[in-house]
Scaffold this active site. Structure first.
Site, PDB file in Angstrom:
ATOM      1  N   ARG A 227       0.846  -1.195   0.000  1.00 50.15           N
ATOM      2  CA  ARG A 227       0.000   0.000   0.000  1.00 50.15           C
ATOM      3  C   ARG A 227       0.880   1.243   0.000  1.00 50.15           C
ATOM      4  O   ARG A 227       2.053   1.191   0.364  1.00 50.15           O
ATOM      5  CB  ARG A 227      -0.896   0.008   1.232  1.00 50.15           C
ATOM      6  CG  ARG A 227      -2.012  -1.010   1.131  1.00 50.15           C
ATOM      7  CD  ARG A 227      -2.883  -0.969   2.375  1.00 50.15           C
ATOM      8  NE  ARG A 227      -3.998  -1.914   2.226  1.00 50.15           N
ATOM      9  CZ  ARG A 227      -4.616  -2.492   3.247  1.00 50.15           C
ATOM     10  NH1 ARG A 227      -4.246  -2.201   4.486  1.00 50.15           N
ATOM     11  NH2 ARG A 227      -5.599  -3.329   3.025  1.00 50.15           N
ATOM     12  N   HIS A 228       0.278   2.356  -0.391  1.00 47.71           N
ATOM     13  CA  HIS A 228       0.972   3.638  -0.392  1.00 47.71           C
ATOM     14  C   HIS A 228       1.594   3.902   0.974  1.00 47.71           C
ATOM     15  O   HIS A 228       0.972   3.633   2.007  1.00 47.71           O
ATOM     16  CB  HIS A 228      -0.036   4.738  -0.738  1.00 47.71           C
ATOM     17  CG  HIS A 228       0.581   6.087  -0.894  1.00 47.71           C
ATOM     18  ND1 HIS A 228       0.521   7.053   0.080  1.00 47.71           N
ATOM     19  CD2 HIS A 228       1.299   6.622  -1.902  1.00 47.71           C
ATOM     20  CE1 HIS A 228       1.166   8.136  -0.323  1.00 47.71           C
ATOM     21  NE2 HIS A 228       1.649   7.903  -1.528  1.00 47.71           N
ATOM     22  N   GLY A 229       2.824   4.415   0.971  1.00 51.12           N
ATOM     23  CA  GLY A 229       3.560   4.619   2.215  1.00 51.12           C
ATOM     24  C   GLY A 229       2.882   5.573   3.177  1.00 51.12           C
ATOM     25  O   GLY A 229       3.112   5.530   4.380  1.00 51.12           O
ATOM     26  N   LEU A 231      -0.511   5.790   3.134  1.00 55.47           N
ATOM     27  CA  LEU A 231      -1.912   5.338   3.102  1.00 55.47           C
ATOM     28  C   LEU A 231      -2.822   6.476   2.672  1.00 55.47           C
ATOM     29  O   LEU A 231      -3.894   6.692   3.243  1.00 55.47           O
ATOM     30  CB  LEU A 231      -2.336   4.783   4.481  1.00 55.47           C
ATOM     31  CG  LEU A 231      -1.584   3.525   4.940  1.00 55.47           C
ATOM     32  CD1 LEU A 231      -2.051   3.100   6.338  1.00 55.47           C
ATOM     33  CD2 LEU A 231      -1.775   2.355   3.965  1.00 55.47           C
ATOM     34  N   SER A 232      -2.387   7.217   1.660  1.00 57.46           N
ATOM     35  CA  SER A 232      -3.198   8.360   1.225  1.00 57.46           C
ATOM     36  C   SER A 232      -3.755   8.172  -0.181  1.00 57.46           C
ATOM     37  O   SER A 232      -4.330   9.095  -0.733  1.00 57.46           O
ATOM     38  CB  SER A 232      -2.380   9.656   1.333  1.00 57.46           C
ATOM     39  OG  SER A 232      -1.290   9.641   0.454  1.00 57.46           O
TER      40      SER A 232
END
Lengths: 388, 388
Positions: A227-229, A231-232
């Site tokens: 997932r995006h580092g 979480l955005s």
């Protein structure tokens, strides 16, 4: 070959990856790089003997350089280095701070030898500060800078980034600092020493991960898997498909709509639970389950071709053997096939820096230890062997 | 502030991380960077609204820039951009290839407007080649370039490097290309457009992993966990200790001997099974079990202090909150505490490029959308607000 650094002379005292990558970029841009190795050769050249296959990195990073051997612990070696310094524009080194001074070539001494020379240093932690004397290598810097704590799956122990990012990232920063100092010297006559610390150079790349501390998911593990580092962004993950894994993400509403439509799931576009990035980020598990379910029915090639065609960022998870043969990298001469004089047929990279009007090639492959020793023994000999 | 790029004027059309990191490095080196955002602000400024906390990355990467809003789809916006291009040294953009041309600012057109301007582009795959039109973001490029296939534990699925390394690595390469082109223009009068592709820029950092294909361990998984990416160094791993994890490695015989002596295991120095890097690499599991057993009895702080003192590279696995407060980074002004006019108290990085005689600071914090709009409305107004 006429490159943007043609005519710039470089004394290269670097080893392993950090410094050698900076001087590789210089050589590829046309600079005359004289790589000085200790008797026996530098670390990566010797590592071949250690069974690690590191002659491949050595060949990758040392194209287009000149190779001489100097024993800097002997007077003869020091005298030869002094002559090279007097004739050069840049000295690059990535010893641990203090080593150059012990060898008799401190910044102050070199300035006296050649006041116009740019003295460029890279190390784990820099030449000042409480950690300056700490030994460093890629893994230790990745641990120290928090890269490990944000890499891997939340349920697993921390793990490093696979590539040697602390080393290479510092190397390209060092290249940027040197080019900037040469420009400054040219524009204003100012001569500035430059330095880069691996520990500092990696920090900005943690921006998303640092952002997580300020977002709505701030109580989650800092290890976000794929997932995006921060979480955005959602969806943003690697999903299992019929024959492997595929990275799929939607960075805006346009891409999210295209993704839903591609999978025949138009309902998701208007469903209020997923109607904005804010809502999708809040329901990140749900969204991953949805997209994961859709992706599972297709092959890597289907997903890749289909999603790219509708403008959604997507990529199969590829092995290095596939990357090395990639048609795009070869079409752009980012990778070239060479017959290496020591190692035989191999694939090596040219510079990632593309300059209009300058062909992308490696000039010449790396050479045997001391093959250009004549540059020392006959200092009047011109640099720059004819290029094939 | 007088930096090595003072007096260089930059039109900044970049977004997210790749381009903005390049222009951040320029601004920090003294360049006058005018960041042009679309109505509503660029992606990371807006992402704050999405709940992702991305205002922290936005603040980190946009210090020392000027902020204007232009709608490049309107004639007024195009006219303002044209005036800026006429007055500038560099244009930086990281749109997908083709977007600049559609907006009316192709390389050819910009060359006519200002033949001295360096046109600098970064994208996922570059402006030529079969993949040029593919949308790209960090995760997709990490998958495509093989970073995922070499990151993580052998028994787990592939995982990305936690930091946005594809983006940031391209950004610093772009900076290096721009500085080089400015130097070339200054030395020879040659004006070259430059470009960097994220996909290409990450390849060299895979050197160790590519080396694995040529080493004695070539039949092993390319995902080596925390072991060396080429499995060419041993010991080299992250070991569990009493209160967490510690990275420990020995890159040569000297360090191996110091490590064994530190743990009171002198026997290992002379034992023929571990007497050379070749032997240790061959018995990589055995060596990890040995060192892991020794490390388990100590705390992170004990290992760190003790091993560093005897010259063995070692680091505790640290959280980002620890890194952000690190005494070394603050002592060197690599990180500074600021009062941000929008976000309040925060920690932000200065440039990793350290130039002798240039103080490390951020010039000024990032500003509100359009805060420097007067630069457009009153083009005669001088750039460079007084610096605090």
């Amino acid at each position: 070959m006429q490159g943007p650094l043609t005519g710039i002379k470089v004394v290269d005292l670097t080893q392993i990856y950090n410094g050698p990558y900076a001087t590789f970029l210089m050589a590829m841009a046309g600079a005359e790089v004289i790589k000085i190795e200790p008797p026996g050769g530098e670390h990566t050249r010797r590592r071949q003997r250690d069974g690690g296959g590191a002659h491949i990195p050595h060949a990758m990073l040392n194209s287009g350089k000149h190779f001489v051997v100097l024993d800097l612990k002997q007077e003869e070696g020091k005298a030869a280095l002094t002559r090279l310094i007097e004739q050069s524009d840049v000295l690059v080194e990535n010893y641990r701070p203090g080593v150059m001074a012990r060898l008799g070539f401190s910044r102050e001494h070199v300035k006296k030898l050649n006041p116009r020379l740019i003295y460029a240093s890279s190390s784990g932690f820099g030449t000042t500060g409480p950690y300056r004397d700490y030994p460093a290598m890629d893994l230790a810097v990745q641990a120290m800078s928090g890269v490990l704590s944000v890499t891997g799956y939340p349920d697993n122990p921390p793990v490093k980034a696979g590539p040697a990012i602390a080393d290479f990232n510092a190397g390209v920063h060092l290249y940027g600092a040197i080019a900037t100092a040469l420009l400054d010297r040219e524009r204003t006559g100012t001569v500035r020493a430059v330095e880069v610390a691996m520990f500092e150079a990696i920090y900005p790349a943690l921006a998303s991960n640092l952002g997580l501390m300020g977002g709505i998911n701030k109580d989650r593990s800092p290890r976000t898997g794929n997932r995006h580092g921060g979480l955005s962004i959602s969806p943003y993950n690697v999903y299992e498909c019929k024959d492997g894994h595929c990275a799929i993400l939607a960075n805006n509403e346009h891409q999210w709509h295209a993704l839903a439509r591609y999978f025949g799931q138009e309902w998701a576009i208007t469903d209020s639970r997923y109607a904005s990035m804010y809502e999708r980020v809040k329901r990140i598990e749900e969204v991953d389950e949805l997209v994961g379910g859709w992706a599972r029915e297709q092959t890597k090639d289907q997903l890749f071709a289909g999603l790219i065609a509708v403008g959604v960022p997507c990529s199969p998870v590829r092995e290095l053997s596939e990357v090395m043969r990639d048609e795009h990298l070869h079409a752009r001469n980012a990778l070239v096939e060479i017959e290496h004089p020591i190692y035989g047929a191999m694939t090596v990279p040219t510079s990632p820096l593309v300059f209009e009007g300058v062909p992308r090639d490696i000039r010449w492959p790396s050479r045997k230890l001391g093959e250009d020793q004549a540059l020392i023994d006959q200092p009047e000999r011109a640099l720059g062997r004819s290029e094939s």
